[in-house]
Motif scaffolding. Structure first.
Motif: not given
Lengths: 704, 311
Positions: B290-294
């Motif tokens: 995943v490329y988590p959203t800050p």
């Protein structure tokens, strides 16, 4: 803690520490906060000064009377309708401002005044509120009030459950309102687009607010559905055969069958999403075996029947209003009933049309395309039947009729665009565009028009006086102008290719139409003022506008065979039904007297505070779960279980009104009614209270 | 104050907005390729068939409203509520219309079906090689990989005219919609999954393309220009892109895919693109990448944190 969370958490305050990381200081929010606080303080102050607390507690907060519960449902719906309108105002004003790369930004936004983070919450809240805590409560409220009256029942089958349904709906609305000030709301669209709702992409508490608000509210709606179905099946007055049930009750039946069978699907879907977010399962994440398409399927398996859940009662309202003001029976009663049930049945096989573009094969898409079109058949039939009801009629255009006619035209235009959307080849270019938004707002406005019509139509039945006609018509026309001004530009923008949910408008050619929409929103705002004035004026002139039992003079179904306002026990004696349009039949035979042959004891449910307490505990539970304050959640669940067990041992839940007392109360009602102009007591005997009237048609003439 | 009766109908004035219809900005009414042209064709067909029933019904309702007002003193029949002939008509006509529309719906879906649009066969030579493009969406950018040319282009799609272009699409994190209104309808782009689309541009020009499905904070800026150019111009462009100093391996891609709001409409060309990135993205997503959203990345677009994540 089974999942890793961004931001702080501690055992006592849960994630409330997130609030300390000051998010954004937006004057828009402060305005909303001030408005809510000031209105709240004024209401509390008024209730205290006028010593209304006892009255509110006895008459409203602990009531199990289906009419009062209905009124409270509608009030909640109207308040949330107002909130949802404010959201719409913000969406459209942001879009009208944030056009082109050079448009200025303020309050932390690159363009306009709402950063994406805030804007996405606004439209999510708008959608969720309008469907689940505005339209649904208003419709459930009207069904609550009208259905028992139309079938000659004293109350709902389960009055206590009814109150519980209301308070759970209130909790749903309360959680959405709390989200406005404490934390944030979901920014993943009202449908909760997976996997955007998953923790990596929605790390805050917004999605949790959205989940628990819907989850708790939908339990309430399911309870209401059980109640209404049981009421219609078991509580009909003698003579109210299936072939004589008024069409509004029929559509309520169809609608609640949908609710009862579809809301559990939503409950399960949201529960699975909850597991994903709280326990770290992978039902709808992509990784480790999850499937986001499963979420979309499950959501719309609830979501599409829900659309018919709200539209069917609206169809029923039109079927009551149009005959009344046409002074004719509804054309094609049997057809109308079949059409309603057909719509309910087909509603289950159309969900995939919400995602033709997800890559399903052409044959799957074709199946769901044609299934969707099938809904158009019974709907088309309904339009024809209303039209033929008007044929050879003697139509009057009172406010309810104006709204009903508006509804018909909205249904025709919404039907056309719906048929366009159901063709996949067309859907590929308009899916997710504002054309779709315009289409479903068109359909929802049909519901709103019907509901406003129904409110003004049944208002005198519930409160004993009519709403002001002049301000009502102003309200209608401004609202209609707003509708046209907002949604014609929106349809047009759809053809220009504009997508929904845009925080920033890159294409300047859309600006004039967006500005036109703003003007439309302004017209809506004016119409709201008209509505408030209408209420105030009507309240002021209530003595002048008092009505008798039959407020419109040409009403047709059984609810008009009781006093206006309806006493808490509905009918002095259980009415005996002789015909499909019972009140019209009684009027024709001169049997409009409300004095029965004799009075009998009445068996009534007792007021109870248990539903309210359960509601408060559910609110605490919802709030605790959102912020992951486990101890509070545990305490509230235990509290809920204890209260339910305690209540189940309570045998003292009902009482008897002795016949003599009924007679006394009835005398007062009759005396007051006799003073109202044009409501002279009719000659002739009682219209079949305890016994059927001698004029009743014999079996072979009944025609059903 | 009494409002003049006739003026009430001023509320209907917004209908005049229909007069503003012209095709220049109406992308859906101004197709530039066979697929969008077919889609427009079915829209017109659908509306025309519906109007056959809608126009008479509307006129009938209006006529009844005027004719049978209480004041008009027209014939009044308070008992008429059933007619077998009308029953047949009110059920028959909608059934007939739905049958016709259903037929065209079935035919239409096959013509423009994203996996195998039959309509394109009529517009391409039998043995002409289609151009292959792999589309990967990130939060919130577009990456177009030309596997045979070993180049990639971020936030800009360049295609030759009169050539069939076959797309494979996937996403790193959330769902997007691939949509170029004047060329082709939408198809969802989903993480861990692969969808397909094909199109053909008949006219040179620059067409808007964008994501049609909400994908989070940077969604509104998530657009790309589609440049349809002649075959020779396309070859020139490929040659130019192959000269680009920026390369792309999967590791570079992971950097590219970090949450980025493309406020500045930045486009980049990559050369020496590692083969198989498309498959790697799908595999990674399935393994749970995943490329988590800050937390609340886009709440203040003037903040340091936001600027770190924007183009």
């Amino acid at each position: 803690m089974l999942v890793d969370l961004q931001g702080p958490w501690n055992p006592i305050f849960g994630r409330l520490g997130l609030l300390l990381e000051v998010h954004y200081n937006n004057p828009v929010l402060f305005f909303a906060f001030e408005l809510s606080v000031v209105v709240g303080v004024i209401l509390v102050f008024w209730a205290t000064c006028a010593r209304k607390w006892g009255y509110l507690w006895r008459e409203w907060l602990t009531t199990v009377d289906h009419k009062k519960i209905g009124v409270m449902y509608i009030l909640v719906g109207l308040v949330m309708l107002f909130r949802g309108f404010f959201d719409a105002l913000m969406i459209r004003s942001q879009q009208a401002i944030a056009v082109g790369p050079d448009s200025p930004g303020m309050l932390g936004a690159a363009h306009g005044y709402l950063p994406p983070y805030h804007f996405d919450q606004v439209f999510t809240a708008h959608g969720m509120i309008m469907i689940l805590v505005a339209a649904t409560p208003i419709l459930v409220g009207i069904m609550n009030i009208v259905v028992p009256l139309q079938i000659g029942a004293r109350d709902m089958a389960y009055p206590y459950l009814n109150a519980l349904g209301l308070w759970l709906t209130v909790v749903s609305a309360a959680l959405v309102m709390i989200a406005l000030f404490v934390g944030d709301f979901s920014h993943a669209g009202w449908v909760g687009l997976a996997p955007l709702t998953e923790l990596p992409y929605s790390p805050g508490v917004g999605v949790d607010y959205w989940i628990w608000s819907i989850q708790i509210g939908s339990i309430g709606t399911t309870m209401g559905a059980i109640n209404l179905i049981a009421t219609i099946v078991k509580m009909r007055a003698p003579g109210m055969t299936w072939g004589r049930i008024p069409v509004f009750t029929w559509t309520s039946m169809a609608s609640n069958i949908i609710a009862l069978t579809s809301f559990p699907v939503l409950g399960v879907t949201l529960a699975l999403l909850t597991f994903d977010r709280y326990l770290g399962t992978h039902f709808f994440t992509v990784g480790l075996g999850g499937d986001l398409m499963m979420y979309t399927n499950l959501f719309w398996i609830w979501g599409h029947p829900e659309v018919y859940f709200v539209v069917l009662p609206a169809f029923g309202m039109l079927s009551e209003i149009i005959p009344t003001f046409s002074e004719k029976p509804l054309f094609g009663y049997v057809t109308m009933v079949i059409a309603s049930m057909a719509i309910a049945a087909v509603s289950w096989s159309v969900w995939l049309h919400h995602f033709f573009t997800m890559g399903a094969g052409p044959n799957v898409n074709a199946y769901f395309s044609i299934a969707t079109m099938l809904v158009g058949i019974p709907t088309g039939v309904k339009v024809f039947n209303w039209a033929f009801t008007m044929y050879r009629a003697r139509m009057r255009f009172d406010t309810p009729m104006m709204w009903a006619i508006g509804s018909i035209f909205l249904l025709i235009s919404g039907g056309l665009t719906g048929m366009m959307l159901s063709v996949p080849a067309v859907n590929y270019i308009v899916h997710n565009s504002v054309f779709v938004i315009a289409h479903f707002h068109n359909m929802f406005l049909l519901i709103v028009y019907a509901a406003f019509g129904a409110v003004s139509y049944w208002f005198p039945k519930v409160f004993g006086f009519k709403l002001d006609e002049r301000w009502g018509k102003w309200f209608f026309w401004f609202f209609t102008a707003g509708t046209l001004m907002v949604f014609i530009p929106m349809y047009t923008l759809g053809f220009m290719g504009m997508t929904r949910r845009l925080d920033y408008i890159s294409h300047p050619a859309w600006q004039p139409l967006l500005t036109a929409e703003m003007i439309g929103i302004g017209l809506y705002a004016i119409s709201i003022a008209m509505f408030v004035i209408q209420l105030a004026v009507s309240l002021r002139d209530r003595e002048k506008n008092r009505v008798g039992a039959d407020a419109w003079g040409t009403s047709r179904s059984l609810e008009w065979a009781s006093h206006s306002p309806v006493p808490f026990y509905n009918f002095a004696v259980t009415p005996v039904v002789h015909a499909r349009d019972e009140w019209a039949w009684r009027r024709e035979h001169g049997l409009t007297s409300l004095r029965p042959d004799r009075y009998l004891d009445i068996h009534m449910p007792k007021n109870t505070a248990v539903p309210l307490i359960l509601g408060l505990l559910s609110l605490a539970f919802g709030f605790a779960m959102v912020w992951r304050i486990w101890w509070l959640a545990a305490i509230s669940v235990i509290g809920i279980i204890v209260v339910i067990i305690y209540r189940s041992f309570d045998k003292d839940t009902d009482y008897i009104i002795p016949a003599a007392e009924v007679e006394k109360m009835e005398k007062e009602f009759l005396e007051r009614a006799s003073k109202i102009e044009g409501d002279a007591p009719a000659a002739g005997g009682a219209a079949g209270g305890v016994y059927a009237a001698p004029q009743a048609p014999t079996k072979k003439h009944q025609g059903d | 104050m009494k409002f003049p009766r006739a003026l009430r109908f001023m509320a209907l004035l917004p209908l005049l907005f229909l007069g503003g219809c012209s095709t220049e900005h109406f992308w859906l009414l101004n197709p530039k390729g066979p697929i969008s042209a077919a889609e427009l064709h079915y829209m017109i067909l659908d509306v025309s068939i519906m109007l056959v029933i809608i126009i008479p019904t509307t006129l009938m309702v209006i006529w009844f409203l005027l004719r049978y007002r209480a004041k008009a003193k027209a014939a009044y029949d308070p008992t008429w509520s059933h007619s077998n002939i009308l029953e047949v008509i009110v059920w028959g006509v909608p059934i007939l219309i739905v049958a016709v529309l259903g037929y065209y719906s079935y035919v239409g879906i096959h013509e423009v079906n994203p996996y195998n649009p039959t309509i394109l066969a009529k517009h391409t030579q039998a043995n002409a090689d289609p151009l292959e493009v792999d589309v990967i969406t990130t939060d919130w950018q577009w990456l177009f990989i030309y596997p045979k040319q070993h180049i990639a282009s971020a936030n800009e799609l360049v295609i030759p005219t009169h050539t069939k272009v076959d797309f494979r699409l996937t996403s790193t994190s959330v769902t997007n919609g691939f949509f170029i209104p004047q060329l082709v309808g939408q198809i969802y782009i989903m993480p861990g999954m692969r969808t397909k689309q094909s199109l053909l541009a008949e006219h040179e020009g620059v067409y808007h393309g964008f994501s049609a499905a909400l994908s989070g904070g940077g969604f509104s800026w998530m657009q790309f220009k589609t440049k349809a150019v002649s075959q020779s111009q396309f070859q020139d462009w490929v040659a130019k892109a192959q000269q680009s100093a920026t390369h792309m391996t999967y590791a570079d891609f992971e950097k590219f895919a970090r949450p980025t709001v493309n406020i500045g409409q930045k486009t980049t060309y990559f050369s020496a693109v590692q083969p198989g990135i498309f498959e790697d993205v799908i595999k990674a997503a399935r393994m749970g990448k995943v490329y988590p959203t800050p937390n609340a990345l886009t709440e203040n677009m003037q903040s340091e944190e936001f600027l770190k994540h924007s183009n």
